[in-house]
Design a protein around this motif. Structure first.
Motif, PDB file in Angstrom:
ATOM      1  N   GLN A   1    -119.511 -56.879 -57.213  1.00 27.37           N
ATOM      2  CA  GLN A   1    -120.928 -57.179 -57.380  1.00 27.37           C
ATOM      3  C   GLN A   1    -121.404 -58.274 -56.428  1.00 27.37           C
ATOM      4  OE1 GLN A   1    -121.874 -57.916 -61.496  1.00 27.37           O
ATOM      5  NE2 GLN A   1    -120.669 -56.175 -62.196  1.00 27.37           N
ATOM      6  N   GLY A   2    -120.486 -58.811 -55.619  1.00 27.40           N
ATOM      7  CA  GLY A   2    -120.843 -59.828 -54.640  1.00 27.40           C
ATOM      8  C   GLY A   2    -120.948 -61.240 -55.201  1.00 27.40           C
ATOM      9  N   ASP A   3    -120.456 -61.466 -56.407  1.00 28.86           N
ATOM     10  CA  ASP A   3    -120.522 -62.795 -57.030  1.00 28.86           C
ATOM     11  C   ASP A   3    -119.216 -63.538 -56.766  1.00 28.86           C
ATOM     12  OD1 ASP A   3    -120.911 -65.024 -58.599  1.00 28.86           O
ATOM     13  OD2 ASP A   3    -121.592 -63.905 -60.361  1.00 28.86           O
ATOM     14  N   GLU A   4    -119.111 -64.103 -55.582  1.00 29.60           N
ATOM     15  CA  GLU A   4    -117.867 -64.751 -55.156  1.00 29.60           C
ATOM     16  C   GLU A   4    -117.503 -65.975 -56.010  1.00 29.60           C
ATOM     17  OE1 GLU A   4    -115.613 -63.652 -52.978  1.00 29.60           O
ATOM     18  OE2 GLU A   4    -116.877 -61.864 -52.840  1.00 29.60           O
ATOM     19  N   HIS A   5    -118.495 -66.745 -56.423  1.00 27.48           N
ATOM     20  CA  HIS A   5    -118.222 -67.933 -57.241  1.00 27.48           C
ATOM     21  C   HIS A   5    -117.590 -67.518 -58.576  1.00 27.48           C
ATOM     22  CE1 HIS A   5    -118.605 -71.936 -58.885  1.00 27.48           C
ATOM     23  NE2 HIS A   5    -119.215 -71.421 -59.950  1.00 27.48           N
ATOM     24  N   ARG A   6    -118.196 -66.540 -59.216  1.00 33.32           N
ATOM     25  CA  ARG A   6    -117.661 -66.063 -60.505  1.00 33.32           C
ATOM     26  C   ARG A   6    -116.293 -65.428 -60.303  1.00 33.32           C
ATOM     27  NH1 ARG A   6    -118.603 -61.257 -63.856  1.00 33.32           N
ATOM     28  NH2 ARG A   6    -118.241 -61.871 -66.015  1.00 33.32           N
ATOM     29  N   ALA A   7    -116.134 -64.670 -59.245  1.00 31.05           N
ATOM     30  CA  ALA A   7    -114.851 -64.024 -58.965  1.00 31.05           C
ATOM     31  C   ALA A   7    -113.752 -65.068 -58.785  1.00 31.05           C
ATOM     32  CB  ALA A   7    -114.957 -63.147 -57.722  1.00 31.05           C
ATOM     33  N   ARG A   8    -114.048 -66.126 -58.048  1.00 29.71           N
ATOM     34  CA  ARG A   8    -113.065 -67.180 -57.809  1.00 29.71           C
ATOM     35  C   ARG A   8    -112.643 -67.825 -59.129  1.00 29.71           C
ATOM     36  NH1 ARG A   8    -115.313 -68.939 -53.580  1.00 29.71           N
ATOM     37  NH2 ARG A   8    -116.836 -70.253 -54.624  1.00 29.71           N
ATOM     38  N   ASP A   9    -113.615 -68.096 -59.997  1.00 30.16           N
ATOM     39  CA  ASP A   9    -113.321 -68.691 -61.303  1.00 30.16           C
ATOM     40  C   ASP A   9    -112.456 -67.750 -62.144  1.00 30.16           C
ATOM     41  OD1 ASP A   9    -113.649 -70.610 -63.499  1.00 30.16           O
ATOM     42  OD2 ASP A   9    -114.931 -69.055 -64.390  1.00 30.16           O
ATOM     43  N   LEU A  10    -112.801 -66.470 -62.137  1.00 26.35           N
ATOM     44  CA  LEU A  10    -112.042 -65.506 -62.934  1.00 26.35           C
ATOM     45  C   LEU A  10    -110.630 -65.292 -62.385  1.00 26.35           C
ATOM     46  CD1 LEU A  10    -114.931 -62.997 -63.597  1.00 26.35           C
ATOM     47  CD2 LEU A  10    -113.730 -64.362 -65.328  1.00 26.35           C
ATOM     48  N   TRP A  11    -110.477 -65.293 -61.051  1.00 25.54           N
ATOM     49  CA  TRP A  11    -109.128 -65.179 -60.479  1.00 25.54           C
ATOM     50  C   TRP A  11    -108.278 -66.376 -60.887  1.00 25.54           C
ATOM     51  CZ3 TRP A  11    -107.243 -60.846 -59.502  1.00 25.54           C
ATOM     52  CH2 TRP A  11    -107.926 -59.850 -58.815  1.00 25.54           C
ATOM     53  N   GLN A  12    -108.894 -67.554 -60.905  1.00 26.39           N
ATOM     54  CA  GLN A  12    -108.153 -68.746 -61.315  1.00 26.39           C
ATOM     55  C   GLN A  12    -107.700 -68.624 -62.771  1.00 26.39           C
ATOM     56  OE1 GLN A  12    -110.370 -72.448 -61.315  1.00 26.39           O
ATOM     57  NE2 GLN A  12    -108.520 -73.593 -60.845  1.00 26.39           N
ATOM     58  N   ARG A  13    -108.575 -68.145 -63.629  1.00 30.24           N
ATOM     59  CA  ARG A  13    -108.213 -67.953 -65.042  1.00 30.24           C
ATOM     60  C   ARG A  13    -107.111 -66.904 -65.182  1.00 30.24           C
ATOM     61  NH1 ARG A  13    -112.692 -69.330 -69.011  1.00 30.24           N
ATOM     62  NH2 ARG A  13    -114.118 -70.598 -67.799  1.00 30.24           N
ATOM     63  N   ALA A  14    -107.211 -65.849 -64.408  1.00 28.21           N
ATOM     64  CA  ALA A  14    -106.168 -64.809 -64.437  1.00 28.21           C
ATOM     65  C   ALA A  14    -104.827 -65.409 -64.047  1.00 28.21           C
ATOM     66  CB  ALA A  14    -106.538 -63.662 -63.517  1.00 28.21           C
ATOM     67  N   ASP A  15    -104.812 -66.152 -62.959  1.00 33.29           N
ATOM     68  CA  ASP A  15    -103.575 -66.795 -62.497  1.00 33.29           C
ATOM     69  C   ASP A  15    -103.003 -67.723 -63.549  1.00 33.29           C
ATOM     70  OD1 ASP A  15    -103.722 -65.465 -60.081  1.00 33.29           O
ATOM     71  OD2 ASP A  15    -104.584 -67.170 -59.000  1.00 33.29           O
ATOM     72  N   GLN A  16    -103.847 -68.516 -64.188  1.00 32.04           N
ATOM     73  CA  GLN A  16    -103.387 -69.451 -65.210  1.00 32.04           C
ATOM     74  C   GLN A  16    -102.753 -68.709 -66.378  1.00 32.04           C
ATOM     75  OE1 GLN A  16    -106.989 -71.588 -66.037  1.00 32.04           O
ATOM     76  NE2 GLN A  16    -106.594 -73.146 -64.484  1.00 32.04           N
ATOM     77  N   ASN A  17    -103.393 -67.640 -66.830  1.00 31.58           N
ATOM     78  CA  ASN A  17    -102.853 -66.880 -67.956  1.00 31.58           C
ATOM     79  C   ASN A  17    -101.540 -66.211 -67.588  1.00 31.58           C
ATOM     80  OD1 ASN A  17    -104.612 -66.430 -70.598  1.00 31.58           O
ATOM     81  ND2 ASN A  17    -105.982 -66.869 -68.888  1.00 31.58           N
ATOM     82  N   LEU A  18    -101.487 -65.593 -66.434  1.00 36.77           N
ATOM     83  CA  LEU A  18    -100.286 -64.879 -66.039  1.00 36.77           C
ATOM     84  C   LEU A  18     -99.138 -65.844 -65.746  1.00 36.77           C
ATOM     85  CD1 LEU A  18    -101.922 -62.087 -63.891  1.00 36.77           C
ATOM     86  CD2 LEU A  18    -100.974 -61.879 -66.196  1.00 36.77           C
ATOM     87  N   ALA A  19     -99.431 -67.039 -65.289  1.00 37.82           N
ATOM     88  CA  ALA A  19     -98.398 -68.020 -64.985  1.00 37.82           C
ATOM     89  C   ALA A  19     -97.795 -68.628 -66.253  1.00 37.82           C
ATOM     90  CB  ALA A  19     -98.950 -69.133 -64.098  1.00 37.82           C
ATOM     91  N   THR A  20     -98.520 -68.585 -67.362  1.00 40.75           N
ATOM     92  CA  THR A  20     -98.006 -69.209 -68.581  1.00 40.75           C
ATOM     93  C   THR A  20     -97.121 -68.282 -69.394  1.00 40.75           C
ATOM     94  OG1 THR A  20     -99.944 -68.594 -69.875  1.00 40.75           O
ATOM     95  CG2 THR A  20     -99.999 -70.739 -68.801  1.00 40.75           C
ATOM     96  N   VAL A  21     -97.076 -67.020 -69.030  1.00 39.70           N
ATOM     97  CA  VAL A  21     -96.237 -66.072 -69.786  1.00 39.70           C
ATOM     98  C   VAL A  21     -94.776 -66.369 -69.493  1.00 39.70           C
ATOM     99  CG1 VAL A  21     -95.670 -63.642 -70.111  1.00 39.70           C
ATOM    100  CG2 VAL A  21     -98.033 -64.329 -69.741  1.00 39.70           C
ATOM    101  N   THR A  22     -93.993 -66.532 -70.543  1.00 43.73           N
ATOM    102  CA  THR A  22     -92.597 -66.937 -70.380  1.00 43.73           C
ATOM    103  C   THR A  22     -91.648 -65.766 -70.356  1.00 43.73           C
ATOM    104  OG1 THR A  22     -92.355 -67.226 -72.765  1.00 43.73           O
ATOM    105  CG2 THR A  22     -93.001 -69.169 -71.480  1.00 43.73           C
ATOM    106  N   ALA A  23     -92.076 -64.605 -70.836  1.00 40.32           N
ATOM    107  CA  ALA A  23     -91.141 -63.459 -70.895  1.00 40.32           C
ATOM    108  C   ALA A  23     -91.323 -62.549 -69.696  1.00 40.32           C
ATOM    109  CB  ALA A  23     -91.389 -62.664 -72.159  1.00 40.32           C
TER     110      ALA A  23
END
Length: 64
Positions: A42-64
């Protein structure tokens, strides 16, 4: 001190509860990634950047 005392007497989560929490965190990370990709489309780079950061944080915290 009361909270520390209470926390010390809390039961330890079971392995299945921890595995379920990991799965939910992983799923949340995937949903954030999908939302980030949609924001990019949709061309919303600011929102995309924030959501990618949240995705990375969630995926990095998974221990299994």
């Amino acid at each position: 001190m009361d909270r520390i005392h209470q926390a010390a007497h809390q039961p330890t989560p079971s392995a299945s509860a921890l595995a379920e929490a990991d799965q939910l965190t992983h799923n949340a990370g995937l949903l954030y990634a999908l939302a980030a990709a949609d924001a990019e489309q949709q061309g919303d780079e600011h929102r995309a950047r924030d959501l990618w950061q949240r995705a990375d944080q969630n995926l990095a915290t998974v221990t299994a």
